[in-house]
Design an enzyme around this catalytic site. Structure first.
Site, PDB file in Angstrom:
ATOM      1  N   ALA A   1       0.860  -1.190   0.000  1.00 21.70           N
ATOM      2  CA  ALA A   1       0.000   0.000   0.000  1.00 21.70           C
ATOM      3  C   ALA A   1       0.892   1.233   0.000  1.00 21.70           C
ATOM      4  CB  ALA A   1      -0.898   0.015   1.235  1.00 21.70           C
ATOM      5  N   LYS A   2       0.326   2.356  -0.232  1.00 24.99           N
ATOM      6  CA  LYS A   2       1.019   3.634  -0.065  1.00 24.99           C
ATOM      7  C   LYS A   2      -0.040   4.712   0.096  1.00 24.99           C
ATOM      8  CE  LYS A   2       5.338   4.388  -0.606  1.00 24.99           C
ATOM      9  NZ  LYS A   2       6.345   4.054   0.373  1.00 24.99           N
ATOM     10  N   GLY A   3       0.306   5.735   0.832  1.00 22.66           N
ATOM     11  CA  GLY A   3      -0.634   6.836   1.027  1.00 22.66           C
ATOM     12  C   GLY A   3       0.089   8.156   1.003  1.00 22.66           C
TER      13      GLY A   3
END
Lengths: 424, 171
Positions: free
Chosen positions: A104-106
């Site tokens: 994931a990445k945000g």
């Protein structure tokens, strides 16, 4: 611009590896696309009494192998496309070192230094407020990234508990030690790079003792990699940072270099002096005749233009994407082994995983424990990549992606019936 | 013959640097939530990361704007090295990168003078000790062509993994 080029490189490598694996088209489409993308507008009460809004993102690329895992970055350049690409990379990085995470990445599109500390805290808590049902120790575990640090991680943990979530240290990694952070986090990436380099030397039948090493970038990764390689008996003959490049044929005492950088040098190598040392042009560090070159500074340093001049036997990618796709072929043509970033610099996420494990078990491992486990996990991952490359007759980079993609594909296929439900 | 403005070294680079640091101190005070300049100085003396971060950001932006007013070739300014912490990313000390259409000896001269003066001014106005002020900020000039080719520090400007903060841009 440069970012696009890097993402192009990653896409090219993914396509190459996926084709070599002859994946089922359905599975390929499944693991090539993110499972979930979230874009939110975060309202923030500013110090001057006004109201501002910020765009925030979280892309959960894959949960086939475990909870989503990836950092949160604050930067003016953050957008959905960037976050999407970085989320996919996290999936492959976690898979290649075989830790039970997806990717994931945000991020939030903002200039973090244009906001006061109080505004940043409100922005962070607002982001968690919008994302919270999708975060959690068994769901999605954020970590620090560009312009976020352990203070921001502490706010996230606190906001989750304020919102009624079960108080769990395991919901975020990269926390301060007092909130359940792990020992060895500072050293983790550099230690992993050194382990990958020592592993490569041994696989090529080269005794590490006395082998020459050049390290480009003497920051959080390069300085630790240099230290651990020096401790293992290697001769660190060249180091560089943004201020200068230094060469010493007899090898540097890395502890003295580190002492200078953290003291009188105030973070930089410039001003360091010792007998037998000379300064060289910064670009020359990449083309020195050494056994191991560790590019640990920036992406895109080894290009089609300078790859032909590289004389190192082994390149261990401490930075992300230091070698351009076009340069890979040239290096291979010269018989140079490249240990790719996806495995070489995975030590950071491995220790994040250790932090999560310790939190879940309410334990705190000693530094020796963390380092021993990191060495074992990195060595196993390197072995598997090298074995795959030998079996498939391909580069270590392609092998690493093949290994990662096949692990994710296998898990996704095994869980196929449950995956469609996740989006709905 | 008229000398183009961008080729003229300013009469007092020292005044420019002093003005940049004074304004940056006020900015850092506000953003850090310090009640007074003395409170900010105390935090800086303790090497508080937040206070140092705001100060370096503002010093970089103010210096970039001042130097860019003298040299129209400067297009953008980025600050590299405010602490990041990706699970795999590297970090660097603070470096102000001025992106120019074309490098000139005149600009190099101004930058060298700024680099020489800055530590002393930081010591006087911000109360930084010699160690902190000596390498508080390095100023580098990069040509746009190097950014496009991702050459040297030019690679840092477009970095995806360790993107620098944009502190100034020519409108």
């Amino acid at each position: 611009m440069a970012g696009t080029s890097l993402l192009d490189t990653v896409t090219s490598v993914f396509e190459q590896a996926a084709s070599k694996l002859n994946l089922d088209p359905g599975v390929r489409a499944l693991i090539g696309s993110p499972e979930r993308e979230i874009a939110v507008t975060i309202p923030v009460a500013m110090d001057d009494g006004g109201l501002a809004t910020f765009r925030g993102y979280r892309v959960q690329h894959s949960s086939a192998r475990g909870p989503y895992k990836g950092g949160i970055r604050y930067d003016t350049g953050v957008d959905l496309e960037e976050v999407r690409a970085l989320a996919a990379l996290m999936t492959w990085k976690c898979a290649v070192v075989d830790i039970p995470y997806g990717g994931a990445k945000g991020g939030i599109c903002c200039d973090p230094k244009a906001l006061s500390k109080r505004e940043l805290e409100r922005l962070t808590r607002g982001y968690v407020n919008m994302m919270d049902p999708l975060f959690g120790p068994q769901v999605d575990i954020p970590a620090p990234d560009v312009n976020t640090d352990e203070t921001v991680m502490s706010w996230i943990v606190d906001e989750r508990s304020e919102r009624g979530a079960l108080w769990s240290r395991a919901s975020v990694t990269g926390k301060p030690l007092v909130l359940g952070g792990s020992r060895g986090r500072r050293e983790a990436t550099g230690r992993g790079v050194a382990t990958a380099a020592l592993h490569a030397l041994r696989r090529l039948g080269m005794d590490p003792v006395g082998r020459t090493v050049a390290v480009q970038g003497f920051g959080k990764v390069g300085s630790w990699a240099a230290k651990f390689l020096h401790d293992a008996g290697c001769k660190v003959v060249a180091v560089s940072d943004v201020s200068c490049a230094l060469f010493r044929e007899e090898g540097f005492d890395v502890s003295l270099l580190t002492e200078h950088v953290s003291g009188a040098g105030a973070g930089l190598l410039q001003g360091y002096e010792c007998e037998g040392m000379c300064e060289i042009p910064r670009a020359d560090i990449l083309t020195l005749d050494v056994d191991v070159l560790v590019p640990a500074a920036l992406e895109g340093q080894i290009t089609a233009d300078n790859a032909g001049a590289v004389k190192a036997r082994i390149i261990v990618e401490g930075a992300n994407g230091p070698t351009e796709f076009a340069a890979d072929e040239i290096l291979a043509g010269h018989g140079i082994t490249v240990v790719p970033d996806i495995v070489a610099n995975a030590g950071g996420v491995v220790v994040s995983y250790f932090e999560w494990v310790q939190n879940l078990q309410c334990l705190q491992w000693s530094m020796d424990d963390v380092m021993a486990r990191l060495d074992a996990l990195m060595t196993k991952a390197c072995d598997e990549v090298w074995n795959t490359a030998a079996r498939e007759g391909c580069s270590l980079r392609t092998a690493a992606y093949m290994l990662a993609i096949s692990r994710v594909a296998e898990a996704a296929a095994a869980r196929f019936s449950s995956i469609p439900r996740r989006g709905g | 013959m008229a000398i183009p403005l961008e080729n003229v070294v300013p009469v007092s680079v020292e005044d420019t640097v002093r003005d940049a640091v004074c304004k940056a101190m006020e900015y850092a005070r506000q953003k850090s939530g310090c009640a007074s300049g003395a409170a900010l100085q105390a935090r800086l003396a303790a090497r508080d990361e937040w206070a140092m971060g705001y100060l370096s950001y503002a010093v970089a932006g103010n210096i970039a704007a001042s130097v860019a007013a003298l040299d129209q070739r400067i297009q953008e300014a980025h600050l590299l090295g405010l602490e990041g912490g990706d699970e795999g990313a590297a970090s660097h000390p603070a470096v102000l990168i001025l992106t120019v259409t074309c490098r000139t000896a005149a600009l190099d001269s101004i930058v060298a003078r700024v680099t020489e003066i800055l530590p002393r001014v930081l010591g006087e106005i911000a109360g930084l000790d010699q160690e902190s002020s000596a390498c508080f900020m390095d100023v580098e000039v990069v040509e746009e062509a190097d950014v496009g080719m991702r050459k040297g520090l030019g690679a840092a400007v477009g970095s995806l993994w360790t993107p620098p903060l944009k502190v100034w841009a020519r409108k």
